[in-house]
Design a protein around this motif. Sequence first.
Motif, short mmCIF file in Angstrom:
data_model
loop_
_atom_site.label_atom_id
_atom_site.label_comp_id
_atom_site.label_asym_id
_atom_site.label_seq_id
_atom_site.Cartn_x
_atom_site.Cartn_y
_atom_site.Cartn_z
N MET A 156 2.50 -0.85 -10.19
CA MET A 156 3.40 -1.90 -10.32
C MET A 156 3.05 -2.66 -11.38
O MET A 156 1.90 -2.84 -11.73
N ALA A 157 4.18 -3.50 -11.95
CA ALA A 157 3.99 -4.16 -13.09
C ALA A 157 3.05 -5.21 -13.20
O ALA A 157 2.32 -5.35 -14.25
N GLY A 158 2.77 -6.00 -12.17
CA GLY A 158 1.71 -6.96 -12.17
C GLY A 158 0.27 -6.56 -12.07
O GLY A 158 -0.74 -7.15 -12.11
N THR A 159 -0.03 -5.19 -11.36
CA THR A 159 -1.32 -4.64 -11.09
C THR A 159 -2.09 -4.19 -12.33
O THR A 159 -1.50 -3.45 -13.23
N THR A 160 -3.23 -4.60 -12.57
CA THR A 160 -3.95 -4.34 -13.66
C THR A 160 -5.21 -3.58 -13.20
O THR A 160 -6.09 -3.33 -14.11
N LEU A 161 -5.40 -3.34 -11.96
CA LEU A 161 -6.69 -3.04 -11.34
C LEU A 161 -6.47 -1.42 -10.82
O LEU A 161 -5.27 -1.36 -10.21
N ALA A 162 -7.12 -0.69 -11.15
CA ALA A 162 -7.02 0.65 -10.37
C ALA A 162 -7.85 0.62 -9.13
O ALA A 162 -8.64 -0.45 -8.71
N TYR A 163 -7.01 1.19 -7.93
CA TYR A 163 -7.57 1.03 -6.60
C TYR A 163 -7.35 2.13 -5.72
O TYR A 163 -6.12 3.02 -6.26
N ASP A 164 -8.05 2.27 -4.61
CA ASP A 164 -7.80 3.21 -3.79
C ASP A 164 -7.08 2.66 -2.51
O ASP A 164 -7.68 1.20 -2.08
N ARG A 165 -6.29 3.07 -1.79
CA ARG A 165 -5.55 2.40 -0.44
C ARG A 165 -5.34 3.59 0.54
O ARG A 165 -4.82 4.58 0.24
N ALA A 166 -5.91 3.25 1.73
CA ALA A 166 -5.58 4.37 2.80
C ALA A 166 -5.67 3.64 4.35
O ALA A 166 -6.30 2.64 4.17
N GLY A 167 -5.27 4.13 5.34
CA GLY A 167 -5.27 3.81 6.47
C GLY A 167 -3.96 2.74 6.78
O GLY A 167 -3.19 2.54 6.02
N SER A 168 -4.14 2.32 8.09
CA SER A 168 -2.79 1.47 8.55
C SER A 168 -3.74 0.48 9.38
O SER A 168 -4.55 0.65 9.94
N GLY A 169 -2.94 -0.66 9.40
CA GLY A 169 -3.50 -1.64 10.39
C GLY A 169 -3.43 -2.99 9.48
O GLY A 169 -2.93 -3.20 8.38
N PRO A 170 -4.41 -4.12 10.04
CA PRO A 170 -4.35 -5.00 9.26
C PRO A 170 -5.08 -5.03 7.90
O PRO A 170 -6.14 -4.13 7.69
N PRO A 171 -4.82 -5.56 6.77
CA PRO A 171 -5.23 -5.27 5.49
C PRO A 171 -6.85 -5.82 5.42
O PRO A 171 -7.27 -7.02 5.91
N ASP A 218 -5.77 -1.18 6.87
CA ASP A 218 -5.06 -0.84 5.63
C ASP A 218 -6.21 -1.45 4.67
O ASP A 218 -6.35 -2.47 4.27
N VAL A 219 -7.01 -0.24 4.38
CA VAL A 219 -7.99 -0.64 3.31
C VAL A 219 -7.79 -0.50 1.89
O VAL A 219 -7.02 0.34 1.26
N ILE A 220 -8.04 -1.59 1.04
CA ILE A 220 -7.77 -1.64 -0.24
C ILE A 220 -9.08 -1.83 -1.02
O ILE A 220 -9.75 -2.79 -0.82
N ARG A 221 -9.32 -0.62 -2.00
CA ARG A 221 -10.69 -0.83 -2.81
C ARG A 221 -10.53 -0.98 -4.07
O ARG A 221 -10.19 0.33 -4.49
N PRO A 222 -10.36 -1.99 -4.76
CA PRO A 222 -10.26 -2.02 -6.21
C PRO A 222 -11.44 -1.87 -6.91
O PRO A 222 -12.42 -2.21 -6.44
N ASP A 223 -11.39 -1.36 -8.35
CA ASP A 223 -12.28 -1.41 -9.36
C ASP A 223 -11.87 -2.69 -9.90
O ASP A 223 -10.69 -3.00 -10.34
#
Length: 271
Positions: A1-16, A40-45
């Motif tokens: 998306m336009a504002g995102t400058t980080l590579a990241y992985d996202r997986a799972g569901s539930g609270p972030p 809801d796991v977000i793991r950025p570089d």
Amino acid sequence: MAGTTLAYDRAGSGPPALLLHGWPGDRSDWALVGDLLEADVIRPDLHGFGESAPAGDPSAAGQTAALVALLNDLDIDRVVVGGYDVGSRVAQTLAATHPDRVSALVLAPPLPGAGRRVLEPDAVAEFWYQSFHQLRLAEELVDGRADATRAYLRHFWDHWSGPAFTVSEERLDRLTARYARPGAFTASIGWYRAGAGMVRASLAEQPPADRLATPLTVLWPEFDPLFPRAWSDRVGDWFSAADLRPLDGVGHFSPVEAPQAWAAALTEVLT
């Protein structure tokens, strides 16, 4: 998306849950922990690391701005943040500057409170690399050289980890591929060149007039040579709701060495 400058992985569901890695690692440091969470796991570089290198501001303020943009793009208002090493410092800055976005923190060192103890002989012998990273010589010797990069990474993963942990060749292969790209190693040490290293931070720190109220769980490893447990004695001067827990048998790379302990601590504040 336009504002995102980080590579990241996202997986799972539930609270972030936002999980922030350290140096010399990348977002894969949290893979085992993420697999254990019902979230809801977000793991950025972070900027300067992995697939987010070399673009972006490597300072704590720049990393925080990038994370806020990432949360906005993902339409996440509040998040539990886990972090160690560089990720711990960035998580603390995020909570201090955007307390409305962080519901709880789960952190391993560094935490504030070391003060001038960072200049004691044992500490100086460990933090030599932060001074080395200020020199152009660091990039001349390491940047873009796969063999030198691998040897440099292996030194830290061997020396900083606990006695029961041995870094896998697969992990070293993956990290070497990331850090050995031309410019990638130099980008990764931009964090230290931006003045965010442990020595500078510790000498400049002063307890705040108002302690951070964000709930904090601290997992302090037993065998991290950078951060002795004696330095945990002043965490309460900065945080009003800190739960300090020993992480026995574990070294610096605690999310990789003890993913179950991290998952348990994160699960407590996610539910």
